[in-house]
Design a protein around this motif. Structure first.
Motif, PDB file in Angstrom:
ATOM      1  N   VAL A 109       0.976  -1.078   0.032  1.00 31.39           N
ATOM      2  CA  VAL A 109       0.197   0.094   0.089  1.00 31.39           C
ATOM      3  C   VAL A 109       0.763   1.148   0.005  1.00 31.39           C
ATOM      4  O   VAL A 109       0.627   2.261  -0.742  1.00 31.39           O
ATOM      5  CB  VAL A 109      -1.022   0.043   1.168  1.00 31.39           C
ATOM      6  CG1 VAL A 109      -1.520   1.287   1.477  1.00 31.39           C
ATOM      7  CG2 VAL A 109      -1.953  -1.137   1.214  1.00 31.39           C
ATOM      8  N   LEU A 110       1.866   1.398   0.794  1.00 28.08           N
ATOM      9  CA  LEU A 110       2.886   2.445   0.880  1.00 28.08           C
ATOM     10  C   LEU A 110       3.472   2.334  -0.531  1.00 28.08           C
ATOM     11  O   LEU A 110       3.628   3.617  -0.879  1.00 28.08           O
ATOM     12  CB  LEU A 110       3.960   2.020   1.945  1.00 28.08           C
ATOM     13  CG  LEU A 110       3.441   2.047   3.261  1.00 28.08           C
ATOM     14  CD1 LEU A 110       4.579   1.884   4.284  1.00 28.08           C
ATOM     15  CD2 LEU A 110       2.472   3.341   3.820  1.00 28.08           C
ATOM     16  N   LEU A 111       3.746   1.637  -1.142  1.00 26.22           N
ATOM     17  CA  LEU A 111       4.693   1.649  -2.383  1.00 26.22           C
ATOM     18  C   LEU A 111       3.591   2.127  -3.321  1.00 26.22           C
ATOM     19  O   LEU A 111       4.068   2.932  -3.984  1.00 26.22           O
ATOM     20  CB  LEU A 111       5.104   0.294  -2.905  1.00 26.22           C
ATOM     21  CG  LEU A 111       5.759  -0.059  -4.081  1.00 26.22           C
ATOM     22  CD1 LEU A 111       7.025   0.774  -4.130  1.00 26.22           C
ATOM     23  CD2 LEU A 111       6.025  -1.390  -4.370  1.00 26.22           C
ATOM     24  N   LYS A 112       2.473   1.724  -3.536  1.00 22.29           N
ATOM     25  CA  LYS A 112       1.415   2.132  -4.393  1.00 22.29           C
ATOM     26  C   LYS A 112       1.248   3.734  -4.173  1.00 22.29           C
ATOM     27  O   LYS A 112       1.209   4.565  -5.283  1.00 22.29           O
ATOM     28  CB  LYS A 112      -0.092   1.625  -4.433  1.00 22.29           C
ATOM     29  CG  LYS A 112      -0.841   2.077  -5.105  1.00 22.29           C
ATOM     30  CD  LYS A 112      -2.249   1.050  -5.149  1.00 22.29           C
ATOM     31  CE  LYS A 112      -3.315   1.657  -6.056  1.00 22.29           C
ATOM     32  NZ  LYS A 112      -2.933   2.053  -7.412  1.00 22.29           N
ATOM     33  N   GLY A 113       0.988   4.217  -2.949  1.00 23.26           N
ATOM     34  CA  GLY A 113       1.085   5.464  -2.598  1.00 23.26           C
ATOM     35  C   GLY A 113       2.334   6.441  -3.032  1.00 23.26           C
ATOM     36  O   GLY A 113       1.903   7.490  -3.665  1.00 23.26           O
TER      37      GLY A 113
END
Length: 299
Positions: free
Chosen positions: A227-231
């Motif tokens: 999720v952090l990576l996508k953000g």
């Protein structure tokens, strides 16, 4: 007195009742006849009950002895079965392994692949794989083994380091183009940061003997690395994640390091397990499998 009764005395009584003879029972136990006789006398004294009527020519159970024999025979069979089951659990390659691991790439890709490869070799073993980042108690939470990042201080278990995890402070080119450039970690407080469970970010200078810790406020907070990576890829802010999570994105230029002269110290990735002298065979084999798996591969 009942709580002081010796189980060996009860076993001798049951054997005598089964064989109908003190001498045969003594031979089966590889002890003297007088030893067996003393065991029964001691048992009757502690219980305050006559179990056997015996003369030079005959041996007969009393009514109390018959009832005691029937119940003890069943109980001893249950104990023997429990002992065999416990020993079999240690020696036979079967049963369940309960594994806890951090989520994200390390758990969902690396450890999941380890578990899959191990199950292919040993299909008689079942695996319960749990992903969570909280600090687990192996005994209280009933896990056989856990995989963790970072410093491990609890001496109550064995920790075996598997690899170094290189960390990166990353953002998309779009985000960096739209915001003020960074030269020092203290500037993170004026930027959007996407955080997991760790909000205190530590840095070391690449050439000077300097370090700096900064507490970041997460504009997005999520314990899932994907999720952090996508953000970050969507231009929503700066992330601090293991580089292994996003090697392809870095290679393609979709994510870039935000600092030139500051780096995040690498962290250990370790497996932890109980200090148990008598580990089940399935756990011993899995520990060795994991060690060899990480020794053979470069991440």
């Amino acid at each position: 007195m009942l709580n002081q009764i010796n189980l060996a005395d009860i076993r001798s009584f049951v054997l005598i009742a089964q064989l109908g003879n003190f001498t045969k029972a003594a031979e089966a136990l590889d002890v003297s006849r007088s030893h067996v006789s003393r065991q029964i006398s001691q048992l009757e004294k502690q219980m305050g009950v006559t179990l056997l009527m015996r003369t030079t020519r005959m041996l007969k159970l009393t009514d109390a002895g018959k009832t005691f024999y029937q119940q003890c025979e069943k109980a001893l069979n249950d104990i023997d079965q429990a002992l065999l089951t416990a020993v079999e659990d240690i020696e036979v390659l079967q049963g369940e392994l309960k594994i806890n691991c951090v989520g994200g790439y390390l758990g969902e890709e690396v450890i999941a692949q380890v578990a899959s490869d191990f199950m292919r070799l040993h299909p008689q073993i079942t695996i319960n794989l749990d992903f969570s980042s909280h600090r687990v108690d192996l005994i209280e939470d009933e896990f056989d083994i856990a995989f963790r990042m970072g410093k491990l201080e609890d001496a109550g278990f064995i920790a075996r380091k598997l690899m170094n995890i290189e960390m990166g402070t990353l953002a998309s080119p779009d985000y960096l183009a739209r915001n003020e450039s960074l030269s020092h970690p203290k500037q993170l407080n004026s930027h959007q940061c996407l955080t997991g469970s760790v909000k205190r970010w530590s840095f070391e200078h690449t050439s000077l003997q300097q370090s700096y810790d900064v507490h970041v406020n997460g504009h997005l907070q999520c314990k899932n690395g994907r999720v952090l990576l996508k953000g970050a890829l969507d231009g929503n802010g700066i992330i601090r994640v293991p580089v292994i999570y996003c090697q392809q994105e870095i290679k393609q230029g979709a994510l870039k390091e935000v600092f030139t002269n500051w780096r995040v110290p690498s962290v250990d990735f370790s497996m932890i397990y109980h200090r148990d002298r008598y580990q089940p065979k399935r756990l011993k084999l899995f520990i060795e499998f994991v060690k060899h798996y990480f020794e053979r591969r470069e991440f």
